[in-house]
Design an enzyme around this catalytic site. Structure first.
Site, mmCIF file in Angstrom:
data_model
loop_
_atom_site.group_PDB
_atom_site.id
_atom_site.type_symbol
_atom_site.label_atom_id
_atom_site.label_comp_id
_atom_site.label_asym_id
_atom_site.label_seq_id
_atom_site.Cartn_x
_atom_site.Cartn_y
_atom_site.Cartn_z
ATOM 1 N N CYS A 59 55.902 38.551 30.480
ATOM 2 C CA CYS A 59 56.136 39.496 31.567
ATOM 3 C C CYS A 59 54.823 40.021 32.115
ATOM 4 C CB CYS A 59 56.987 40.660 31.064
ATOM 5 S SG CYS A 59 57.292 41.916 32.306
ATOM 6 N N GLY A 114 44.184 11.257 31.272
ATOM 7 C CA GLY A 114 44.097 10.240 32.317
ATOM 8 C C GLY A 114 44.340 10.724 33.729
ATOM 9 N N ARG A 115 44.783 11.994 33.915
ATOM 10 C CA ARG A 115 45.040 12.457 35.281
ATOM 11 C C ARG A 115 45.078 13.985 35.331
ATOM 12 N NH1 ARG A 115 50.248 14.105 36.617
ATOM 13 N NH2 ARG A 115 50.011 13.350 38.754
#
Length: 291
Positions: A128, A273-274
């Site tokens: 929260c 990898g990305r």
């Protein structure tokens, strides 16, 4: 009788003062999956109410892991705008009682006056960020502008990702905590902190970096978090001049808008990898491209 702990000088990641609750509990559980349940042991993350008290004035109660509370108190004080600098926190003491923990701080007079003017009492749950807000106008405060910095290259992001698990001791034991790490420009992790709450982990990291490096705490690097990139995470980073936030999970649309307003690089879905760049503070440098 309450127990008091100085906690000054900081602690290593995951460390717990001997007078404070342990961050991990071993509990007997029943494991299902066969014909009959079998007994076993499970490591469970502790979650403790932590009251943040300034010059005797109670400001907030957050649910947090009972570790690195000096870092947490300083980081929270900075990202909440209570302090403008670490040197405005003069003293800190952690007091343990049956109800939870109190971090009692002595701060500069002008900071206390500002706190009293905008004082809010709330119980901060781990997920929260709006508890205690009384109006829509208060819900999304203005975000600070940051000084543009080179966008980290793929090699730097991947290096940070590859080594983050090494700094997640509580997560390894319990599977219930988030991590926030400061990586240098090449992706080497300089500092990391964990907590049951992603906001708390980031506050702990910010506090630890400020104590160790002062004004140079967030120069030439990026924050890497194990959570999603919510708007609160962007706000906290911007409030102390962090120019790049990298998150393992998704961003929200509001987080992207605030990153644009702050001039901050926001990267999310950082996976092996990305990764996805949702906003960049300035074009990548040749050095970053060839990292």
């Amino acid at each position: 009788m309450p127990q008091r702990s100085s906690n000054l000088g900081g602690q290593p990641p995951g460390a717990a003062d001997s007078s404070l609750p342990l961050p991990v509990r071993e509990l007997v559980v029943e494991v299902q999956g066969g014909v009959a349940g079998t007994p076993g042991l499970d490591s469970v993350a502790e979650e403790i109410p932590v009251a943040l008290v300034y010059n005797g004035v109670s400001y907030a109660v957050m649910m947090a892991s009972p570790t690195n509370l000096e870092d947490f108190a300083l980081g929270f004080s900075m990202t909440e705008g209570i302090l403008n600098g670490a040197d405005q926190l003069f003293d800190l003491e952690v007091v343990a009682s049956e109800l939870g923990l109190s971090v009692e701080m002595h701060i500069a007079g002008e900071c206390l006056a500002r706190l009293k003017a905008r004082r809010r009492n709330f119980a901060g749950r781990t997920g929260c960020g709006l508890c205690g807000v009384e109006s829509l106008e208060q819900a999304i405060p203005a975000v600070a502008r940051v000084t543009p910095a080179p966008v980290p290259g793929d090699g730097a992001v991947q290096r940070g990702l590859a080594h983050l698990r090494e700094h997640q001791q509580l997560q390894e034991q319990t599977g219930a905590t988030h991590a926030a790490a400061w990586c240098d420009s090449r992706g080497h992790i300089v500092c990391a902190r964990e907590d049951v709450g992603r906001h708390n982990a980031l506050d702990k990291l910010i506090g630890a970096q400020l104590q160790s490096f002062g004004d140079d705490a967030f120069r030439d690097g990026f924050v890497l978090v194990s959570s999603r990139a919510s708007y609160e995470m962007v706000q906290k980073c911007a409030s102390v001049g962090i120019a790049c936030l990298v998150a393992l999970s998704a961003p929200t649309a509001l987080a992207i808008r605030l990153a644009r307003q702050a001039g901050m690089t926001l990267i999310a879905f950082a996976r092996p990898g990305r990764h996805v760049i949702y906003h960049r503070s300035e074009p990548q440098t040749e050095e970053a491209n060839h990292d």
